[in-house]
Enzyme design. Structure first.
Site, mmCIF file in Angstrom:
data_model
loop_
_atom_site.group_PDB
_atom_site.id
_atom_site.type_symbol
_atom_site.label_atom_id
_atom_site.label_comp_id
_atom_site.label_asym_id
_atom_site.label_seq_id
_atom_site.Cartn_x
_atom_site.Cartn_y
_atom_site.Cartn_z
ATOM 1 C CG ASN A 72 -8.839 -1.862 -2.486
ATOM 2 O OD1 ASN A 72 -8.801 -0.644 -2.698
ATOM 3 N ND2 ASN A 72 -8.018 -2.454 -1.639
ATOM 4 C CG ASP A 131 -1.337 7.838 0.716
ATOM 5 O OD1 ASP A 131 -0.712 8.575 -0.067
ATOM 6 O OD2 ASP A 131 -2.338 7.196 0.385
ATOM 7 C CG HIS A 144 -7.171 2.097 -1.551
ATOM 8 N ND1 HIS A 144 -6.208 1.123 -1.635
ATOM 9 C CD2 HIS A 144 -6.815 3.031 -2.485
ATOM 10 C CE1 HIS A 144 -5.316 1.452 -2.556
ATOM 11 N NE2 HIS A 144 -5.665 2.606 -3.090
ATOM 12 C CD GLU A 187 -5.486 -1.179 1.045
ATOM 13 O OE1 GLU A 187 -6.440 -0.866 0.288
ATOM 14 O OE2 GLU A 187 -4.379 -1.524 0.606
HETATM 15 C C1 F6R Z 1 -2.269 7.767 -3.301
HETATM 16 C C2 F6R Z 1 -3.509 7.267 -2.732
HETATM 17 C C3 F6R Z 1 -4.268 6.149 -3.341
HETATM 18 C C4 F6R Z 1 -4.347 6.215 -4.859
HETATM 19 C C5 F6R Z 1 -5.029 4.975 -5.393
HETATM 20 C C6 F6R Z 1 -5.118 4.989 -6.898
HETATM 21 O O1 F6R Z 1 -1.776 8.841 -2.517
HETATM 22 O O2 F6R Z 1 -3.884 7.756 -1.730
HETATM 23 O O3 F6R Z 1 -5.569 6.127 -2.809
HETATM 24 O O4 F6R Z 1 -5.047 7.374 -5.234
HETATM 25 O O5 F6R Z 1 -4.323 3.858 -4.995
HETATM 26 O O6 F6R Z 1 -3.853 4.892 -7.440
HETATM 27 P P1 F6R Z 1 -3.634 5.136 -8.991
HETATM 28 O O7 F6R Z 1 -4.033 6.524 -9.243
HETATM 29 O O8 F6R Z 1 -2.161 4.935 -9.211
HETATM 30 O O9 F6R Z 1 -4.476 4.147 -9.687
#
Ligand code: F6R
Length: 264
Positions: free
Chosen positions: A137, A68, A139, A144
């Site tokens: 959450n 992303d 994702h 989301e």
């Molecule tokens: C990042 C992504 C998100 C993260 C998620 C967890 O490219 O796609 O799904 O993996 O938000 O973020 P952290 O690892 O910072 O807790």
């Protein structure tokens, strides 16, 4: 799903990297990696970089696709995922920057960003190994809750919770972009192998929901239950709400030799 519960965050990195390295070697030098940003995969990237430095793994001919990108951040902004991937993946793992791709988050080209990215992934022959983190959450990517379980790469709006979670990387919450371009859940599911890493108590609810709960758009990562080759690597705090934790530990301890990972 293969669930591996580790005794520490650093062990999550070692096991995650061992799994990625094992698959990468099987696929061959032109392996296509899917790479997440955020804090979760950093330990895995560090161990992969150690393997590359030690001559145990060669990714110089590999390609990579980020999950992303934020909308509206210049690519040289230190928190753009373009720059984050350069710092944490491309350079330490010795990838060729010409073969590392990040969705285009520029405002003026947003409408076509998803289709262009899907084309690039297709032209590369699809992702061999997708490295994933998970949001509190549930994702994956920035899909989301209530994202279509079959979605493709597209523009999404971040929830307030995700913006708050990610505010730690910016100087204030106001600076966290509100939009992103993310691979869809259908895109992520197309990867031939997936490795999800998660650490810490804040991820416990999401891990329990996606591993042991029903498949539902309110917990987007639960779609991974349909993936034919997914390994979930977690530490004890992230595993703390798993009802079957003892079973997963027992399965891992008793795995046959051919399933064993070569740790550094
Ligand atoms: C990042 C992504 C998100 C993260 C998620 C967890 O490219 O796609 O799904 O993996 O938000 O973020 P952290 O690892 O910072 O807790």
């Amino acid at each position: 799903m293969e669930i591996i519960i580790c005794s520490s965050e650093s062990q999550v990195g070692e096991v995650g990297a061992a799994k990625v390295a094992q698959i990468a070697r099987k696929v061959g030098p032109a392996v296509v990696l899917g790479v997440a940003t955020g804090g979760s995969p950093l330990a895995t990237y560090r161990v992969l970089a150690e393997r590359v430095r030690a001559g145990n793994l060669d990714l110089s001919q590999a390609s990579a696709f980020a999950l992303d990108e934020y909308v509206g951040l210049p690519i040289d902004h230190p928190q753009s995922y373009f720059d984050t991937i350069r710092r944490t993946v491309t350079e330490p793992l010795g990838l060729d920057p010409n073969r590392v791709h990040v969705p285009d988050g520029s405002l003026d080209r947003l409408e076509s960003a998803g289709d262009r990215y899907e084309d690039l992934i297709r032209q590369a022959g699809g992702v061999d190994i997708q490295i994933l983190g998970i949001g509190s959450n549930g994702h994956i990517g920035f899909n989301e809750p209530t994202s279509s379980l079959n979605s493709r790469t597209r523009h999404k709006t971040l929830t307030d919770g995700t913006r708050k979670d990610n505010a730690r990387f910016f100087s204030s919450l106001d600076e966290v972009p509100t939009g992103c371009v993310t691979q869809g859940l259908g895109t992520i599911m197309d990867a031939r192998h997936s490795v999800l890493v998660a650490t810490g108590e804040a991820k416990a609810r999401a891990i329990a929901a996606i591993v042991e709960g029903p498949i539902m758009a309110m917990w987007p990562g639960s779609i991974l239950q349909m993936h034919p080759d997914i390994t979930v690597v977690v530490d004890e705090p992230a595993a703390s709400k798993l009802i079957q934790a003892d079973y997963y530990k027992h399965v891992y301890a008793d795995r046959p030799d051919w399933q064993k990972l070569e740790l550094l």
